[in-house]
Design a protein around this motif. Sequence first.
Motif, PDB file in Angstrom:
ATOM      1  N   GLY A  88       0.796  -1.222   0.000  1.00  0.00           N
ATOM      2  CA  GLY A  88       0.000   0.000   0.000  1.00  0.00           C
ATOM      3  C   GLY A  88       0.827   1.270   0.000  1.00  0.00           C
ATOM      4  O   GLY A  88       0.387   2.305  -0.494  1.00  0.00           O
ATOM      5  N   TRP A  89       2.022   1.215   0.534  1.00  0.00           N
ATOM      6  CA  TRP A  89       2.846   2.411   0.632  1.00  0.00           C
ATOM      7  C   TRP A  89       3.375   2.867  -0.724  1.00  0.00           C
ATOM      8  O   TRP A  89       3.824   4.006  -0.871  1.00  0.00           O
ATOM      9  CB  TRP A  89       3.998   2.198   1.611  1.00  0.00           C
ATOM     10  N   CYS A  90       3.344   2.010  -1.738  1.00  0.00           N
ATOM     11  CA  CYS A  90       3.871   2.390  -3.054  1.00  0.00           C
ATOM     12  C   CYS A  90       3.114   3.582  -3.646  1.00  0.00           C
ATOM     13  O   CYS A  90       3.626   4.269  -4.513  1.00  0.00           O
ATOM     14  CB  CYS A  90       3.854   1.211  -4.007  1.00  0.00           C
ATOM     15  N   LYS A  91       1.927   3.853  -3.151  1.00  0.00           N
ATOM     16  CA  LYS A  91       1.153   5.006  -3.616  1.00  0.00           C
ATOM     17  C   LYS A  91       1.805   6.319  -3.177  1.00  0.00           C
ATOM     18  O   LYS A  91       1.609   7.360  -3.812  1.00  0.00           O
ATOM     19  CB  LYS A  91      -0.271   4.907  -3.071  1.00  0.00           C
ATOM     20  N   TYR A  92       2.586   6.269  -2.082  1.00  0.00           N
ATOM     21  CA  TYR A  92       3.140   7.487  -1.501  1.00  0.00           C
ATOM     22  C   TYR A  92       4.671   7.511  -1.466  1.00  0.00           C
ATOM     23  O   TYR A  92       5.262   8.583  -1.428  1.00  0.00           O
ATOM     24  CB  TYR A  92       2.624   7.667  -0.069  1.00  0.00           C
ATOM     25  N   ALA A  93       5.294   6.340  -1.408  1.00  0.00           N
ATOM     26  CA  ALA A  93       6.733   6.266  -1.161  1.00  0.00           C
ATOM     27  C   ALA A  93       7.470   5.564  -2.292  1.00  0.00           C
ATOM     28  O   ALA A  93       6.923   4.688  -2.959  1.00  0.00           O
ATOM     29  CB  ALA A  93       6.990   5.538   0.155  1.00  0.00           C
ATOM     30  N   HIS A  94       8.713   5.947  -2.458  1.00  0.00           N
ATOM     31  CA  HIS A  94       9.584   5.317  -3.453  1.00  0.00           C
ATOM     32  C   HIS A  94      10.241   4.059  -2.895  1.00  0.00           C
ATOM     33  O   HIS A  94      10.675   3.201  -3.655  1.00  0.00           O
ATOM     34  CB  HIS A  94      10.661   6.307  -3.899  1.00  0.00           C
ATOM     35  N   SER A  95      10.351   3.975  -1.587  1.00  0.00           N
ATOM     36  CA  SER A  95      10.963   2.832  -0.926  1.00  0.00           C
ATOM     37  C   SER A  95      10.289   2.652   0.430  1.00  0.00           C
ATOM     38  O   SER A  95       9.872   3.636   1.057  1.00  0.00           O
ATOM     39  CB  SER A  95      12.468   3.062  -0.748  1.00  0.00           C
ATOM     40  N   VAL A  96      10.187   1.380   0.866  1.00  0.00           N
ATOM     41  CA  VAL A  96       9.493   1.083   2.127  1.00  0.00           C
ATOM     42  C   VAL A  96      10.314   0.103   2.957  1.00  0.00           C
ATOM     43  O   VAL A  96      10.750  -0.936   2.451  1.00  0.00           O
ATOM     44  CB  VAL A  96       8.102   0.460   1.875  1.00  0.00           C
ATOM     45  N   ILE A  97      10.507   0.450   4.203  1.00  0.00           N
ATOM     46  CA  ILE A  97      11.029  -0.492   5.187  1.00  0.00           C
ATOM     47  C   ILE A  97       9.786  -1.068   5.843  1.00  0.00           C
ATOM     48  O   ILE A  97       9.060  -0.353   6.543  1.00  0.00           O
ATOM     49  CB  ILE A  97      11.911   0.207   6.237  1.00  0.00           C
ATOM     50  N   GLY A  98       9.489  -2.327   5.573  1.00  0.00           N
ATOM     51  CA  GLY A  98       8.256  -2.904   6.099  1.00  0.00           C
ATOM     52  C   GLY A  98       8.247  -4.407   6.021  1.00  0.00           C
ATOM     53  O   GLY A  98       9.123  -5.019   5.402  1.00  0.00           O
ATOM     54  N   MET A  99       7.247  -4.987   6.615  1.00  0.00           N
ATOM     55  CA  MET A  99       7.104  -6.434   6.646  1.00  0.00           C
ATOM     56  C   MET A  99       6.677  -6.941   5.269  1.00  0.00           C
ATOM     57  O   MET A  99       5.755  -6.420   4.666  1.00  0.00           O
ATOM     58  CB  MET A  99       6.065  -6.850   7.685  1.00  0.00           C
ATOM     59  N   ARG A 100       7.368  -7.967   4.829  1.00  0.00           N
ATOM     60  CA  ARG A 100       7.036  -8.622   3.562  1.00  0.00           C
ATOM     61  C   ARG A 100       6.934 -10.135   3.764  1.00  0.00           C
ATOM     62  O   ARG A 100       6.977 -10.899   2.814  1.00  0.00           O
ATOM     63  CB  ARG A 100       8.088  -8.294   2.515  1.00  0.00           C
ATOM     64  N   SER A 101       6.856 -10.530   5.023  1.00  0.00           N
ATOM     65  CA  SER A 101       6.780 -11.945   5.367  1.00  0.00           C
ATOM     66  C   SER A 101       6.016 -12.072   6.685  1.00  0.00           C
ATOM     67  O   SER A 101       5.590 -11.069   7.261  1.00  0.00           O
ATOM     68  CB  SER A 101       8.183 -12.534   5.519  1.00  0.00           C
ATOM     69  N   PHE A 102       5.905 -13.284   7.167  1.00  0.00           N
ATOM     70  CA  PHE A 102       5.316 -13.478   8.484  1.00  0.00           C
ATOM     71  C   PHE A 102       6.287 -12.939   9.528  1.00  0.00           C
ATOM     72  O   PHE A 102       7.489 -12.849   9.293  1.00  0.00           O
ATOM     73  CB  PHE A 102       5.021 -14.962   8.729  1.00  0.00           C
ATOM     74  N   GLY A 103       5.788 -12.605  10.668  1.00  0.00           N
ATOM     75  CA  GLY A 103       6.600 -12.049  11.737  1.00  0.00           C
ATOM     76  C   GLY A 103       7.459 -13.092  12.426  1.00  0.00           C
ATOM     77  O   GLY A 103       7.660 -14.193  11.915  1.00  0.00           O
TER      78      GLY A 103
END
Length: 137
Positions: A88-103
């Motif tokens: 969802g952040w791709c709408k606002y940001a060029h790069s995201v530090i975020g979860m892309r897997s299970f915790g």
Amino acid sequence: ASSAEKVSLGAYVISAPPDGQAPQIVLVGSGSEVQTLQSALPLLSPLRIQLVSMPCWELFDNQSADYKESIFPKSTPVLAMEALAAEGWCKYAHSVIGMRSFGASGPAKDVQKRFGFTTENVAEKAKELLDYFKDRP
């Protein structure tokens, strides 16, 4: 400081470069991530950074184009941090530090480090993003 009025806009500037200078990069988060982003600012000195809290995408999307551009100036790289998920952040940001897997389970500091939710990683990713965009209009 946060206020009901600022939150009602969906996103607001916490800190901006001095003397009305244009930021070189925008750092944005939606909750507790903002504290980590803010803690990274000294590691990014002397860059001109705009720090943004974005508690609600939907409210932000309803703002005027001028307001949106005051938060995310055109031609300015944006780095987002979101502990929940990067989607969802791709709408606002060029790069995201975020979860892309299970915790993961474990002490908070260890889990945060494992997934890159550290001030050092923010500084590293911000510098990488700026380097990527340095020769692009």
